[in-house]
Design an enzyme around this catalytic site. Sequence first.
Site, PDB file in Angstrom:
ATOM      1  N   ASP D  20      14.673  41.815  35.978  1.00  0.00           N
ATOM      2  CA  ASP D  20      15.677  41.457  36.974  1.00  0.00           C
ATOM      3  C   ASP D  20      15.124  40.507  38.029  1.00  0.00           C
ATOM      4  O   ASP D  20      15.702  39.463  38.312  1.00  0.00           O
ATOM      5  CB  ASP D  20      16.202  42.701  37.699  1.00  0.00           C
ATOM      6  CG  ASP D  20      16.961  43.636  36.788  1.00  0.00           C
ATOM      7  OD1 ASP D  20      16.720  43.629  35.567  1.00  0.00           O
ATOM      8  OD2 ASP D  20      17.802  44.396  37.313  1.00  0.00           O
ATOM      9  N   ARG D 102      12.164  52.044  50.601  1.00  0.00           N
ATOM     10  CA  ARG D 102      12.749  50.704  50.754  1.00  0.00           C
ATOM     11  C   ARG D 102      12.479  50.079  52.126  1.00  0.00           C
ATOM     12  O   ARG D 102      12.223  48.876  52.210  1.00  0.00           O
ATOM     13  CB  ARG D 102      14.255  50.756  50.495  1.00  0.00           C
ATOM     14  CG  ARG D 102      14.661  51.199  49.105  1.00  0.00           C
ATOM     15  CD  ARG D 102      14.151  50.282  48.034  1.00  0.00           C
ATOM     16  NE  ARG D 102      14.768  50.567  46.739  1.00  0.00           N
ATOM     17  CZ  ARG D 102      14.209  50.260  45.572  1.00  0.00           C
ATOM     18  NH1 ARG D 102      13.022  49.673  45.522  1.00  0.00           N
ATOM     19  NH2 ARG D 102      14.833  50.526  44.440  1.00  0.00           N
ATOM     20  N   ASP D 131      20.631  50.956  47.477  1.00  0.00           N
ATOM     21  CA  ASP D 131      19.412  50.231  47.826  1.00  0.00           C
ATOM     22  C   ASP D 131      19.698  48.939  48.566  1.00  0.00           C
ATOM     23  O   ASP D 131      18.940  48.529  49.442  1.00  0.00           O
ATOM     24  CB  ASP D 131      18.573  49.980  46.575  1.00  0.00           C
ATOM     25  CG  ASP D 131      17.845  51.230  46.139  1.00  0.00           C
ATOM     26  OD1 ASP D 131      17.550  52.064  47.014  1.00  0.00           O
ATOM     27  OD2 ASP D 131      17.586  51.388  44.944  1.00  0.00           O
TER      28      ASP D 131
END
Lengths: 412, 412, 412, 412
Positions: D20, D102, D131
């Site tokens: 990705d 994160r 996210d």
Amino acid sequence: MLKQKSGIKKIVLAFSGGLDTSIILRWLQNEYDCEVITFTADLGQGDELEVARAKALALGVKPENIFVEDLREEFVRDYVMPAFRANAVYEGYYLMGTPIARPLVAKRQIEIARLLGADAVAHGATGKGNDQLRFELSYYALSPDIRVVAPWREWDMQSRTDLLDYADRHGIPVFKDNRGEPPYSADANLLHISAEGKVLEDPWVTPEEDVFTRSVSPENAPDRPTITEINFERGNPVAVDGVHLSPSATLALLNKLGGDNGIGRLDIVDTRYVGMKSRGVFETPGGTIWQVAHRALESITLDRGESHLKDELMPRYAELIYNGYWFAPEREMLQALIDKSQERVTGTVRLKLYKGNVIVEGRKSPYSLYSQRHVTFEKDQVYDQSDATGFIKLNALRLRLLAQARSVQQAG
Amino acid sequence: MLKQKSGIKKIVLAFSGGLDTSIILRWLQNEYDCEVITFTADLGQGDELEVARAKALALGVKPENIFVEDLREEFVRDYVMPAFRANAVYEGYYLMGTPIARPLVAKRQIEIARLLGADAVAHGATGKGNDQLRFELSYYALSPDIRVVAPWREWDMQSRTDLLDYADRHGIPVFKDNRGEPPYSADANLLHISAEGKVLEDPWVTPEEDVFTRSVSPENAPDRPTITEINFERGNPVAVDGVHLSPSATLALLNKLGGDNGIGRLDIVDTRYVGMKSRGVFETPGGTIWQVAHRALESITLDRGESHLKDELMPRYAELIYNGYWFAPEREMLQALIDKSQERVTGTVRLKLYKGNVIVEGRKSPYSLYSQRHVTFEKDQVYDQSDATGFIKLNALRLRLLAQARSVQQAG
Amino acid sequence: MLKQKSGIKKIVLAFSGGLDTSIILRWLQNEYDCEVITFTADLGQGDELEVARAKALALGVKPENIFVEDLREEFVRDYVMPAFRANAVYEGYYLMGTPIARPLVAKRQIEIARLLGADAVAHGATGKGNDQLRFELSYYALSPDIRVVAPWREWDMQSRTDLLDYADRHGIPVFKDNRGEPPYSADANLLHISAEGKVLEDPWVTPEEDVFTRSVSPENAPDRPTITEINFERGNPVAVDGVHLSPSATLALLNKLGGDNGIGRLDIVDTRYVGMKSRGVFETPGGTIWQVAHRALESITLDRGESHLKDELMPRYAELIYNGYWFAPEREMLQALIDKSQERVTGTVRLKLYKGNVIVEGRKSPYSLYSQRHVTFEKDQVYDQSDATGFIKLNALRLRLLAQARSVQQAG
Amino acid sequence: MLKQKSGIKKIVLAFSGGLDTSIILRWLQNEYDCEVITFTADLGQGDELEVARAKALALGVKPENIFVEDLREEFVRDYVMPAFRANAVYEGYYLMGTPIARPLVAKRQIEIARLLGADAVAHGATGKGNDQLRFELSYYALSPDIRVVAPWREWDMQSRTDLLDYADRHGIPVFKDNRGEPPYSADANLLHISAEGKVLEDPWVTPEEDVFTRSVSPENAPDRPTITEINFERGNPVAVDGVHLSPSATLALLNKLGGDNGIGRLDIVDTRYVGMKSRGVFETPGGTIWQVAHRALESITLDRGESHLKDELMPRYAELIYNGYWFAPEREMLQALIDKSQERVTGTVRLKLYKGNVIVEGRKSPYSLYSQRHVTFEKDQVYDQSDATGFIKLNALRLRLLAQARSVQQAG
């Protein structure tokens, strides 16, 4: 034309008859090429509703598609009363006259849409404020597949000048009363009237007196106080000075009493759900009296366990309503909790209204928890002072154990 | 004589110089046969402290055992200010002038006990009220093994008549000013003056004007408003009308401004920790102005996440202080949370004081979160209205899923 | 004899038939010279209730004054189920088998006292624990003028030896099963069995295996897992593995499943309401399975607004029950809130039980809010990813304004 | 090309080296025609980081624009530890391995952007998940004017097939390890590994064993328990079995102990901030042990006032982190409150790890509040049982007054 992509055929518009929603009406007809149903509610804003009907007709709405309804009783009974049972205030002061009213309008729009088989609803709130949320979260909660059109977020117009240009370009009759530019944006209903924007935008500047329309200033209020008594049953006001009144008549009378005595003005900066701060000026004369009286009655009828739990949850409850979550399940859960506490909030409060002040002069109830026998300073049988020794010693035990542990820590 | 069983040798008494604590002083000498140390604090109650010293001497206390201290600065800086950073009110209105002050007196008693090797402390609070808790929970939290004597819970006397009889029987000089029976029980310090009991015991009866001593009534306040500006730094007031002042001088000046304008009177029924309800009348003129100003400044300097969390936790914080848990660890945890939010609460508030009203006229701050750019109704670059569509749609998603499940339920 | 000063004529004693309450029975007869009514409840503790009847008879209680009742169904339906709808745990883990049961016993004592015109109630809980509070706060909440006798706080006996001496001195038959000294104090009912005191008093020492009587250890549980399905309706379990059962039969079956698989053991230190910490060992096999299953079903049937509000209020709710406030109005307010959320908590949970583990294998409901259409990673129509942009940008707006103000602050 | 309208010149991409983010890297180069800086963090996910460097080079990133950093120590010390001091779990069970990580990645991206004068940041999270919020709310909170690019919300690609097509069309080398389609989406770091989507999408279906990679199943765990001791200082683990370790080494060792014993698997449905429910499978072996041990130590070192306040606020704290508000001021306020409570959370916990179970066997602390003197069942001096009478009677007083008012109500 948006019709192709949207496929909307019939739309129910919350229509006040003012400039904005008149433009929206025509814009929907033009851009969506759909049948527009107008819904105009009397929430006590003081407008002549038949004017809205005439304007809708003039803009080409079919008579059977024009809905004009007096919702004042439902508004006070099912929206104002539940919120006031909770003593709801947002950010310390705001009695939420607008947030409490929007869900009712949205609910009726959805009901009319069902009745007439409409597939969409529309409102005239802008893309920066809270009202879009109060309308749309209500729409979606009540009708999850409804289509929503919010013209202010779709079109390019951004100012009043743009609107008047559009009216002129599209041959929309602009009614005389809509031509003059108001110095601020306003919303009104039986609970309050608000003003924000324009001249109010600098929070360091005091609002001019002409912002206020529903109350005299404290300075201009009468020099003699007004004494009034309010009766409550199960948390709701049911009579003023001995006269039983419907919910909306009660609030109307309290508005009169408050407005005459300079009560209920508020000038605050609050935080919108969309994240920006906004300065607003509000008049809630009757609501201000109501809340003071309700709390005074609760002070003798609610147990500490009840009132403290209510007080702790109130900010959450108010935030939900302010943000548009009237129909969210957590608002309903909190309402169940609150209403459970109101069963014995029945009694009378006597108030002195004087130049902006709401002064509690007395409160009484058949279910009063205030026990003169217990508080009297003289000898009594019902309270054994020596009980306090045990009460204190056991409440102190954990603090003493902690102090010992802390002294170990400091020594360590 | 209780001495044998108690074994107490030296005791530090919170001594006001009034009738009650004078009787207690002698009673401790008689019953416990112990050395009594008197501690008299100036918290701004307005009494002449040297009178307390003279009375202690007259009652046989050794000069080196008489402690008279001016604690006004510490009181405002370390007790009033933290509570006001939290906007603490108990049961909706009460600014807690008494609960905030007791822990400081208790703390000094413990410190003096340590200094002089005393093994006990005593106070003059009754067995029915909250003050016994505020004293004793503080004593135990600071000194877990201290002995506590609460004469009102030990002796048989229950009324003023009993006290005067005791004084006469034991040859205690009753000072002229203590002979007349006051119509209610009172407590005073720089933050407030309170009255309760006796003529106030029926909550349906309005207090007489002579209950109030620190403020004129709104009716008797001047017909012209007073405009004032208060500067805050990190959540605390530091200047009034441009003049920088110490914490206690700030509060004293605000008291003057408030008292002159009929501000800060309160008549409530509150729920004592020991479980009974009590009617109290309070005057907190300066504190009332202070809290309004502080909240106004927070409205532009606190983010919604900060202010809403504070508002939700405030009732718990206030309850802890009211109940006597100033020195409990959970109060300290909440204080850490509150103080974290006050770092940018710096700026100026302009107020109009008028006949009982504290009206916010303006607020400004170098750290203001109010953004005129964001709220302006005209075209702007900083806020994209179309963002609101996504904001609403995702906030609505859960409500829509719920509405679908509910329709299954109703169909089922 | 206390009779004179107490004036008690008839007293309802919570009577287990064990040594303690047998001594209490005789002590009440002796000291209060009053008629004793015994109340023995079957809450599923596993004792033979007719033994209690025989003991009461042997101790001279009139047959018509002996009440032995099977309350298992009412216990599970009206006490366990409400608490489990709330997912109540005290201090993170404790499922409160004892605190949930005491209020029911107290309520029946009060009802019997009303029926027979008794003026007092008594229980066998000590003066150091929580149970005295659970009994007495319930008594007072249901019958404010009832007289309460707590022998352990009145007499001088403090140990088992004292009790046996008393029995011998007063010719009380000590039943063989009461003679041996148990290594800890225990309480049992259909929900749990607890052990505390004596050998458990050092929280650093692991309990011996023989403390546990209702479950095998995980080590001794079967090597093959058990799969089971539980059906819920409106938040309550109604069937296990397809078999519909009464509330108490459901819990009994879950106890069997849990006990066989080493599930539901707990060893904790908790904080008693009276302020001291206590180490307790508990077995709640069925309750442990129940709560995991209930939460799993809530995870698909409750909206986030519902479940998060429940989670935030649960510790308060649990604390109230633990401290003895089952019949306090704030517990009832919270219950109203919780129950409001359970209307759609209907569905099935499949679990794997294995050596102490309760593993959720699947959950389904006709009212599931889980929407496979919305979560699928593939292309879809129901969710427009671009909505997230607006959602994020408006949620971020307040943080951005704050960051700007903070940078002013740092620069300043 | 988006470059023209965006004006972005340099962008910092959170780059894992997977398919990705490799596609994103090239897409940014193509569409925005800007310089891409890659940031790859070692959070303990177990990937070989130099592979990411090689891939970035292969995709044309300048060596000076490739940042690869080992953040494991900072991650555990400044993110995991604060959250575990709070005992944070989302919706009852989830230890939030992803939400905690994160913000650290986002913070480093912003720092690198400042260092290199980049004007934008980008991440590879989709438009449906949480996210994106955790990245972007952190970006904006730390750098209010930063530009954010979220390719998944901008481009038309919606599936893995689309990505591979893009790679083929644009000549991007697809590394062998990225070609195979994984059966679910995963995230890993030192705290946890997660799986969601695809085969897990039906919450009624049990996950296959091959979803789990960091732990054996309870069934396959050893038949003999492992006993371990963990030392804490001020709320943080500092040693395991007597060996002092760095924060990340502590967590790594606990992961090993937990994974070997089948501990820390979780299969839940949780509610995303964007409003949909999602089924996730998680392994948090070390974190699961850590939290049980921490709570056990708190049970003897925290006062009830401390632990109950923490428990009540924890769900709010967890929700903030889950939703992406790590850097919001209210999270920092709650952290200040929590950390205040951890000063004495120092001591040792002994655990038995056995086939999925974490069983507390003992806990001790130099600052223990557990007082054997107070709980002993035998005669003692430190606790006077008669104090309980007063404690109960005054706690009952409000309930008695309420019961009297209720009886008036029923009679009325």
